[in-house]
Scaffold this motif. Sequence first.
Motif, short mmCIF file in Angstrom:
data_model
loop_
_atom_site.label_atom_id
_atom_site.label_comp_id
_atom_site.label_asym_id
_atom_site.label_seq_id
_atom_site.Cartn_x
_atom_site.Cartn_y
_atom_site.Cartn_z
N THR A 9 0.93 -1.10 0.18
CA THR A 9 0.05 0.08 0.03
C THR A 9 0.96 1.39 0.10
O THR A 9 0.50 2.31 -0.35
CB THR A 9 -0.92 0.04 1.25
N HIS A 10 1.94 1.34 0.48
CA HIS A 10 3.10 2.27 0.49
C HIS A 10 2.36 3.54 0.89
O HIS A 10 2.69 4.55 0.06
CB HIS A 10 3.79 2.41 -1.12
N ILE A 11 1.62 3.60 2.09
CA ILE A 11 1.31 4.84 2.56
C ILE A 11 2.17 5.80 3.12
O ILE A 11 2.99 5.51 3.69
CB ILE A 11 0.12 4.64 3.62
N THR A 12 1.76 7.09 2.71
CA THR A 12 2.87 8.22 3.21
C THR A 12 2.01 9.38 3.50
O THR A 12 0.76 9.29 3.07
CB THR A 12 3.82 8.24 2.15
N LYS A 13 2.60 10.42 3.84
CA LYS A 13 1.89 11.70 4.29
C LYS A 13 1.31 12.12 2.89
O LYS A 13 2.16 12.38 2.06
CB LYS A 13 2.84 12.49 4.66
N PRO A 14 0.16 12.54 3.05
CA PRO A 14 -0.50 13.07 1.85
C PRO A 14 -0.11 14.32 1.42
O PRO A 14 0.10 15.23 2.01
CB PRO A 14 -2.20 13.05 2.22
N ASP A 15 0.47 14.44 0.06
CA ASP A 15 0.97 15.66 -0.44
C ASP A 15 0.29 16.13 -1.54
O ASP A 15 0.26 15.36 -2.82
CB ASP A 15 2.66 15.45 -0.52
N PRO A 16 -0.47 17.21 -1.95
CA PRO A 16 -1.07 17.54 -3.11
C PRO A 16 -0.48 17.73 -4.25
O PRO A 16 -0.83 17.62 -5.37
CB PRO A 16 -1.84 18.93 -2.72
N ASP A 17 1.11 17.90 -3.93
CA ASP A 17 1.87 17.93 -5.21
C ASP A 17 2.34 16.82 -5.78
O ASP A 17 3.02 16.45 -6.68
CB ASP A 17 3.24 18.91 -4.92
N GLU A 18 1.84 15.57 -4.87
CA GLU A 18 2.34 14.40 -5.39
C GLU A 18 0.99 13.62 -5.42
O GLU A 18 0.63 12.75 -4.33
CB GLU A 18 3.30 13.79 -4.34
N GLY A 49 2.88 -6.56 3.48
CA GLY A 49 4.10 -5.65 3.67
C GLY A 49 3.99 -4.57 2.79
O GLY A 49 3.50 -4.52 1.72
N ASP A 50 5.02 -3.89 3.17
CA ASP A 50 5.28 -2.33 2.45
C ASP A 50 4.00 -1.58 2.59
O ASP A 50 3.32 -1.13 1.71
CB ASP A 50 5.79 -2.43 0.98
N VAL A 51 3.44 -1.76 3.90
CA VAL A 51 2.25 -0.91 4.49
C VAL A 51 2.68 0.44 4.16
O VAL A 51 1.66 1.18 3.54
CB VAL A 51 2.04 -1.48 6.05
N SER A 52 3.72 0.81 4.59
CA SER A 52 4.20 2.35 4.62
C SER A 52 5.21 2.74 3.27
O SER A 52 5.77 1.55 3.04
CB SER A 52 4.63 2.62 5.92
N GLN A 53 5.52 3.93 3.27
CA GLN A 53 6.67 4.06 2.13
C GLN A 53 7.97 4.17 3.10
O GLN A 53 8.99 3.98 2.39
CB GLN A 53 6.08 5.41 1.57
N GLY A 54 7.68 4.79 4.18
CA GLY A 54 8.91 5.13 4.83
C GLY A 54 9.28 4.80 6.37
O GLY A 54 10.00 4.79 6.91
N GLY A 55 8.23 3.61 6.77
CA GLY A 55 8.36 3.26 8.07
C GLY A 55 8.39 4.11 8.96
O GLY A 55 8.46 3.84 10.29
N LYS A 56 7.35 5.17 8.97
CA LYS A 56 7.30 6.44 9.71
C LYS A 56 6.10 6.17 10.49
O LYS A 56 5.03 5.51 9.95
CB LYS A 56 7.07 7.80 9.37
N ALA A 57 6.14 6.54 12.15
CA ALA A 57 5.03 6.22 12.78
C ALA A 57 3.80 6.97 12.22
O ALA A 57 2.68 6.33 12.51
CB ALA A 57 5.46 7.00 14.23
N GLU A 58 4.03 8.15 11.85
CA GLU A 58 2.83 8.92 11.43
C GLU A 58 2.04 8.16 10.13
O GLU A 58 0.99 8.14 9.88
CB GLU A 58 3.18 10.23 10.72
N GLU A 59 2.73 7.36 9.22
CA GLU A 59 2.32 6.61 8.01
C GLU A 59 1.39 5.54 8.70
O GLU A 59 0.36 5.12 8.10
CB GLU A 59 3.71 6.10 7.38
N TYR A 60 1.80 4.84 9.94
CA TYR A 60 1.08 3.78 10.22
C TYR A 60 -0.27 4.31 11.01
O TYR A 60 -1.18 3.66 11.04
CB TYR A 60 2.00 3.02 11.30
N GLU A 61 0.11 5.30 11.54
CA GLU A 61 -1.11 6.23 12.16
C GLU A 61 -2.24 6.30 11.19
O GLU A 61 -3.51 6.22 11.32
CB GLU A 61 -0.88 7.52 12.68
#
Length: 260
Positions: A9-18, A49-61
């Motif tokens: 799913t490679h979830i990361t912080k939403p960025d309107p430019d991306e 797996g590859d739940v997140s894009q960067g392994g960051k706590a905020e991505e898992y949140e």
Amino acid sequence: MLIAQISDTHITKPDPDEPHTLERITALKAFVAHVGKMDERPDLILHSGDVSQGGKAEEYETVKSMMEDFDIPVFFALGNRDLGANLIEGLGDLGGAKLVGGFLIYSIDGFPVRLIAMDTQKRKSNIGTTCSFRLRILEELLEEQPDSPTALFMHHPPFEVPTSKYPFQFDDPSLADAFLRLVARHEQIVHLFCGHMHRQFSVELETCNASVTPSLSPDNRLGEYEADWKERPLFQLHRWNPDTQRFETHLSPVGGKGVT
Ligand SMILES: [Fe+2]
């Protein structure tokens, strides 16, 4: 027993430019809503797996905020982009994932088929691996219940996916071989559920079947799919057939009619 599997799913912080960052969140939200409306709801969700894009706590949140109200347990395997400690902290409660000796290896009991999450992460690398410590933990878990049909789920396939540009994703063929020899020694293993390749694949191994679930979100999915599925999130459904002692797997689009 019905399993829904999602992957990468490679979830990361939403960025309107991306825009892809928003697309991935939208895909996961749509999957959760879809499963909630299925005629026959899965007994559990596997994320390979590859739940997140960067392994960051905020991505898992972010993932937790979408899945915590689910009344279906969700279990995770560790991808190359995940960080085990953060994944457990953020998502461990959704199903019961746990670390053993720093590795995400655990069993899921109470279903007709026992499941074991296997950690194939090679730290600081994209490819998969294993080691004698991990294989020993796996073997001990298998020896606890030698007569229970068991499926393993993990991020990196320990076998070739010839349709991929990078077909072999283990760092050393001898380690993949050691893994597969362990699988072949334990006849209760009926299936390996994998991810990482971002594409669909299935293969018959020496003593069991194996499959690879494509990325949930269309933006990072690879491979060929039906024309009207190209823009839709995709996941796999695995139905256990007690007569054949095998899982029957099929690909399912989010937004379809569900399973009857
Ligand atoms: Fe991966």
